[in-house]
Design an enzyme around this catalytic site. Structure first.
Site, mmCIF file in Angstrom:
data_model
loop_
_atom_site.group_PDB
_atom_site.id
_atom_site.type_symbol
_atom_site.label_atom_id
_atom_site.label_comp_id
_atom_site.label_asym_id
_atom_site.label_seq_id
_atom_site.Cartn_x
_atom_site.Cartn_y
_atom_site.Cartn_z
ATOM 1 N N GLN A 105 0.812 -1.212 0.000
ATOM 2 C CA GLN A 105 0.000 0.000 0.000
ATOM 3 C C GLN A 105 0.850 1.268 0.000
ATOM 4 O OE1 GLN A 105 -2.826 -0.238 3.243
ATOM 5 N NE2 GLN A 105 -3.470 -2.321 2.696
ATOM 6 N N CYS A 106 2.027 1.196 -0.574
ATOM 7 C CA CYS A 106 2.960 2.319 -0.602
ATOM 8 C C CYS A 106 2.824 3.061 -1.940
ATOM 9 C CB CYS A 106 4.384 1.796 -0.430
ATOM 10 S SG CYS A 106 5.674 3.058 -0.497
ATOM 11 N N GLY A 107 3.191 4.344 -1.922
ATOM 12 C CA GLY A 107 3.187 5.113 -3.158
ATOM 13 C C GLY A 107 4.193 4.597 -4.166
ATOM 14 N N THR A 109 4.724 1.300 -4.605
ATOM 15 C CA THR A 109 4.393 -0.097 -4.868
ATOM 16 C C THR A 109 4.258 -0.391 -6.356
ATOM 17 O OG1 THR A 109 3.300 -0.369 -2.726
ATOM 18 C CG2 THR A 109 2.695 -1.920 -4.475
#
Length: 231
Positions: A105-107, A109
């Site tokens: 859920q990371c920018g 990803t």
């Protein structure tokens, strides 16, 4: 000056008070009265003492002996896969490794997962292995179970490289592998991992040769990977 009779009497008195030492005189210990009661004076027979045999004590430092040698390469570690099974990283000897801490859920990803899959597809037959270690320490951006993480990476990004058990990469509970990686290659502002998708490049002998920031795209290090593959 003493007369002869006086001298004779004096010698007799001395003999009664102090007996002469001889070879048959047994050891006696005389204790002094307080405050010197703990001090002893010993008289020993006047014979040649029997030599005391020398005794040597060999002490083994069990603490040092029980400690195993510190790991020298990535190949010395055993980790858990997503199902909890042990994986000996020594199985990757002869392979070039790219080790990455991933999050769902990371920018970063989408771009990282996409490019990691591209690299793996292009170089896996030439000896590249990508080892992905989920971590929830950065913004709690990897909250799922191992099963959910694997399904996400494989379904959405066609990840065919191995995804391992979720780990800590910083702090007292950091995985031993990550402690080794960080001590081998420190970051720009210290050893700690700064965010998701930090990358470590490992040569065929298990030596950590380079480290890349989370914002470094996988495709931008393709030339470094090729160099190790060709070595």
């Amino acid at each position: 000056m003493l007369c002869s009779s006086t001298r004779i009497l004096f010698r007799r008195a001395i003999r009664r008070v102090v007996p002469p030492l001889s070879s048959s005189f047994n050891a006696k210990t005389l204790s002094l009265s307080p405050p010197y009661h703990h001090h002893n004076i010993s008289f020993f027979k006047a014979t040649t003492p029997t030599p005391t045999p020398l005794r040597f004590s060999l002490r083994t430092d069990h603490t040092m002996a029980s400690q195993s040698s510190p790991p020298k390469s990535v190949h010395d570690f055993t980790v858990k896969d997503a199902r909890g099974n042990d994986v000996n990283l020594g199985n990757y000897k002869g392979k070039v490794l790219l080790i990455v801490n991933v999050a769902s859920q990371c920018g970063l990803t989408n771009s990282n997962y996409t490019e990691l899959s591209q690299l793996y597809e292009k170089y896996r037959e030439k000896g590249l292995e990508i080892l992905a270690f989920p971590c929830n320490q950065f913004g709690a951006q990897e909250p799922g179970t191992n099963e959910q993480i694997v399904e996400f990476a494989c379904t959405r990004f066609k990840a065919e490289y191995p995804i391992f058990d979720k780990v800590d990469v910083n702090g007292n509970e950091a995985a031993p592998l990550y402690k080794h990686l960080k001590s081998s290659k420190g970051g720009l502002f210290g050893d700690s991992i700064k965010w998701n998708f930090s990358k470590f490049l490992v040569d065929k002998e298990g030596n950590v040769v380079d480290r890349y920031a989370p914002t470094t795209s996988p495709l931008s290090i393709e030339k470094d990977i090729k160099k190790l593959l060709d070595a």
